[in-house]
Design an enzyme around this catalytic site. Structure first.
Site, mmCIF file in Angstrom:
data_model
loop_
_atom_site.group_PDB
_atom_site.id
_atom_site.type_symbol
_atom_site.label_atom_id
_atom_site.label_comp_id
_atom_site.label_asym_id
_atom_site.label_seq_id
_atom_site.Cartn_x
_atom_site.Cartn_y
_atom_site.Cartn_z
ATOM 1 N N ASP A 33 0.850 -1.186 0.000
ATOM 2 C CA ASP A 33 0.000 0.000 0.000
ATOM 3 C C ASP A 33 0.886 1.235 0.000
ATOM 4 O O ASP A 33 1.624 1.467 0.958
ATOM 5 C CB ASP A 33 -0.933 0.029 1.214
ATOM 6 C CG ASP A 33 -2.080 1.005 1.023
ATOM 7 O OD1 ASP A 33 -1.809 2.188 0.730
ATOM 8 O OD2 ASP A 33 -3.246 0.597 1.162
ATOM 9 N N SER A 149 -18.814 -7.874 -6.847
ATOM 10 C CA SER A 149 -18.970 -6.982 -5.696
ATOM 11 C C SER A 149 -19.653 -7.710 -4.554
ATOM 12 O O SER A 149 -20.180 -8.817 -4.729
ATOM 13 C CB SER A 149 -19.812 -5.766 -6.082
ATOM 14 O OG SER A 149 -21.163 -6.157 -6.296
ATOM 15 N N CYS A 150 -19.679 -7.072 -3.393
ATOM 16 C CA CYS A 150 -20.344 -7.664 -2.237
ATOM 17 C C CYS A 150 -21.832 -7.845 -2.514
ATOM 18 O O CYS A 150 -22.408 -8.891 -2.183
ATOM 19 C CB CYS A 150 -20.135 -6.799 -0.999
ATOM 20 S SG CYS A 150 -20.579 -5.052 -1.233
ATOM 21 N N THR A 151 -22.446 -6.853 -3.147
ATOM 22 C CA THR A 151 -23.872 -6.934 -3.445
ATOM 23 C C THR A 151 -24.163 -8.022 -4.471
ATOM 24 O O THR A 151 -25.136 -8.778 -4.339
ATOM 25 C CB THR A 151 -24.397 -5.580 -3.950
ATOM 26 O OG1 THR A 151 -24.136 -4.575 -2.968
ATOM 27 C CG2 THR A 151 -25.888 -5.636 -4.225
ATOM 28 N N THR A 209 -25.987 1.302 -9.140
ATOM 29 C CA THR A 209 -25.221 0.090 -8.850
ATOM 30 C C THR A 209 -25.283 -0.832 -10.054
ATOM 31 O O THR A 209 -26.332 -0.956 -10.695
ATOM 32 C CB THR A 209 -25.741 -0.650 -7.603
ATOM 33 O OG1 THR A 209 -25.022 -1.886 -7.447
ATOM 34 C CG2 THR A 209 -27.225 -0.974 -7.716
#
Length: 337
Positions: A33, A149-151, A209
């Site tokens: 990072d 994605s999480c969704t 989304t």
């Protein structure tokens, strides 16, 4: 053990590391990072406002992050090609910056010695796999893949069960989604989407989304049948999918509940136990913080208008649960290779 490198030590990157340590199947050997030095990495990993303080020992020494005695190399490179993954044996890279989302960009990790890359976001022009839905179609020749994605992970599993059992004619999805790091704490400029620049602390914010359309990458049969939107709300974690569907077959809501119970018990083809959960309790969002499941079907919250038109509700921990699926996907890819 599978040697893993994490690029991007944000919410998902840190929780992938926590999950990997808990699962004891993956060995995270390096973290990169460019915005964090190793001391700050240790601090952010140790203290978490949602998931609590890490209960083990977190320290740093000689430029390395050390967790419970396990040494993890810490890099601070801006470009994936410059990260020396080979120096620490990292073969499978979790790309969690949210920046390098195309195959061309993600492949830059290979220059540093990586073999495979899993993107923790919807990828552009990248094969997409959702655990419990289409991961069995993974081709070992593929170098870069997306975990969606999480969704999408929640919705795709829900849609798979419903489509397999009853057939989906069409559907509209709304996700009531917890706050994420890209949002503003106070009103600030956001050129692409003006509403997204409004304060997350005291607003419900309509947002676009791609989760519903992304489901079709995992379930091609649903192409053109699903779309949706999001409402961003002032909570720190856990989101909920509200799916309104028109079904091909006449059925009852009780039959839908049975199908979901079966999926939770590992009885639905292709969905292993541990992906779906089922509840009839009077739950609220915080009850699912730290849930490993992709989708928790809330039987009490759903409703049927008639035998072919229903509203289905499913919860998901958009941080922890998603990070667990990322780990599962890396494990699967490693086994196939």
């Amino acid at each position: 053990m599978v040697n893993v490198g994490i690029n991007g030590f944000g919410r998902i990157g840190r929780l992938v590391l926590r999950n990997a340590l808990q699962m004891q199947i993956l060995t995270v050997v390096a973290v990169n990072d460019p915005f964090l030095d190793v001391e700050y990495m240790a601090y952010l990993f140790k203290y978490d406002s949602v998931h609590g303080r890490y209960q083990g020992k977190v320290e740093t020494k000689d430029g390395k992050l050390i967790i419970d005695g396990h040494k993890i190399a810490a890099f601070a490179e801006r470009e994936p090609a410059n990260i020396k993954w080979a120096d620490c044996g990292a073969e499978y890279i979790v790309e969690s910056t949210g920046v390098f989302k195309t195959e061309e960009l993600a492949k830059e990790h290979l220059k540093g010695g990586a073999k495979k890359v899993v993107i923790t976001a919807p990828g552009s022009g990248v094969p997409t796999y959702v655990v419990g839905v289409n991961l069995d179609k993974y081709d070992p020749k593929e170098v870069v893949i997306s975990n969606a994605s999480c969704t999408t992970n929640c919705l795709a599993v829900l849609a798979k069960v419903i489509n397999d059992k009853f057939g989906i004619v069409e559907g509209l999805m709304t996700t009531v989604h917890a706050t994420t790091a890209t949002q503003k704490t106070v009103d600030a400029p956001a050129k692409k989407d003006w509403r997204s620049g409004r304060s997350v602390t005291n607003n419900i914010i309509p947002a676009s989304t791609g989760a519903a359309k992304a489901v079709t990458k995992a379930i091609p049969d649903l192409e053109g049948k699903l779309t949706g939107l999001a409402f961003r709300v002032p909570t720190l974690d856990v989101s909920v999918v509200d799916l309104v569907v028109r079904l091909e077959k006449e059925t009852s809501y009780d039959d839908v509940k049975k199908a979901m119970r079966d999926a939770a018990d590992g009885k639905h083809p292709g969905i292993e136990k541990g992906i779906v959960d089922y509840t009839e309790e009077d739950v609220v969002s915080t009850d699912f913080v730290g849930s490993n499941y992709s989708m928790i079907f809330d039987a009490k919250a759903g409703i049927a208008l008639n035998s072919r038109f229903m509203k289905l509700v499913a919860w998901y921990d958009n941080e922890w649960g998603y990070a667990r699926r990322v780990c599962d996907e890396v494990v699967y890819v490693a086994k196939k290779n």
